[in-house]
Design a protein around this motif. Structure first.
Motif, PDB file in Angstrom:
ATOM      1  N   LEU A  99       0.815  -1.221   0.000  1.00  0.00           N
ATOM      2  CA  LEU A  99       0.000   0.000   0.000  1.00  0.00           C
ATOM      3  C   LEU A  99       0.848   1.271   0.000  1.00  0.00           C
ATOM      4  O   LEU A  99       0.573   2.180  -0.796  1.00  0.00           O
ATOM      5  CB  LEU A  99      -0.983  -0.013   1.167  1.00  0.00           C
ATOM      6  CG  LEU A  99      -1.983   1.143   1.188  1.00  0.00           C
ATOM      7  CD1 LEU A  99      -2.848   1.147  -0.062  1.00  0.00           C
ATOM      8  CD2 LEU A  99      -2.851   1.050   2.441  1.00  0.00           C
ATOM      9  N   PRO A 100       1.881   1.389   0.833  1.00  0.00           N
ATOM     10  CA  PRO A 100       2.690   2.613   0.763  1.00  0.00           C
ATOM     11  C   PRO A 100       3.364   2.804  -0.591  1.00  0.00           C
ATOM     12  O   PRO A 100       3.500   3.932  -1.068  1.00  0.00           O
ATOM     13  CB  PRO A 100       3.738   2.431   1.865  1.00  0.00           C
ATOM     14  CG  PRO A 100       3.224   1.369   2.742  1.00  0.00           C
ATOM     15  CD  PRO A 100       2.307   0.525   1.927  1.00  0.00           C
TER      16      PRO A 100
ATOM     17  N   VAL B  66       0.727   4.284  -2.839  1.00  0.00           N
ATOM     18  CA  VAL B  66       0.454   5.694  -2.511  1.00  0.00           C
ATOM     19  C   VAL B  66       1.581   6.588  -3.021  1.00  0.00           C
ATOM     20  O   VAL B  66       1.325   7.622  -3.652  1.00  0.00           O
ATOM     21  CB  VAL B  66       0.250   5.866  -0.982  1.00  0.00           C
ATOM     22  CG1 VAL B  66       0.217   7.326  -0.595  1.00  0.00           C
ATOM     23  CG2 VAL B  66      -1.023   5.159  -0.546  1.00  0.00           C
TER      24      VAL B  66
ATOM     25  N   ARG C  23       1.217   9.396  -6.018  1.00  0.00           N
ATOM     26  CA  ARG C  23       1.590  10.801  -5.785  1.00  0.00           C
ATOM     27  C   ARG C  23       2.631  11.265  -6.800  1.00  0.00           C
ATOM     28  O   ARG C  23       2.533  12.361  -7.344  1.00  0.00           O
ATOM     29  CB  ARG C  23       2.141  10.986  -4.375  1.00  0.00           C
ATOM     30  CG  ARG C  23       1.104  10.989  -3.312  1.00  0.00           C
ATOM     31  CD  ARG C  23       1.758  11.233  -1.966  1.00  0.00           C
ATOM     32  NE  ARG C  23       0.801  11.114  -0.891  1.00  0.00           N
ATOM     33  CZ  ARG C  23       1.128  10.960   0.371  1.00  0.00           C
ATOM     34  NH1 ARG C  23       2.399  10.909   0.728  1.00  0.00           N
ATOM     35  NH2 ARG C  23       0.206  10.861   1.293  1.00  0.00           N
TER      36      ARG C  23
END
Length: 90
Positions: free
Chosen positions: A70-71, A74, A78
């Motif tokens: 997940l990170p 993200v 971005r």
């Protein structure tokens, strides 16, 4: 029984170096946001499936993989948005 735990450990552990590198450097140049979106979504549903089966190996492996992937998703999203804004502004 042990095969599931071994597979869970190996596939989950394989994400640790990528997660560490991406979180430290925020470099996602070669990472596909669409691929990670599909992967994170799939891992989430595997985790739900494991919960429905009450299978600890499936639950644990996919929960940890979800937390590691997940990170990356993200940060990659971005970075992609930032690249698109910069391209539009130029």
């Amino acid at each position: 029984m042990y095969f599931g735990y071994i597979a869970a450990f190996l596939t989950t552990a394989s994400f640790i170096p990528q997660a560490i590198k991406t979180i430290r450097t925020h470099d996602t140049e070669g990472i596909s946001v669409l691929m990670y979106l599909g992967f994170v979504t799939g891992v989430f549903f595997w985790m739900v499936y494991g919960i429905l089966l009450a299978d600890p190996a499936i639950i644990a492996a996919n929960f940890l993989t979800f937390l590691l992937a997940l990170p990356i998703l993200v940060i990659a999203a971005r970075n992609e948005l930032r690249r698109r804004r910069e391209k539009t502004a130029a």
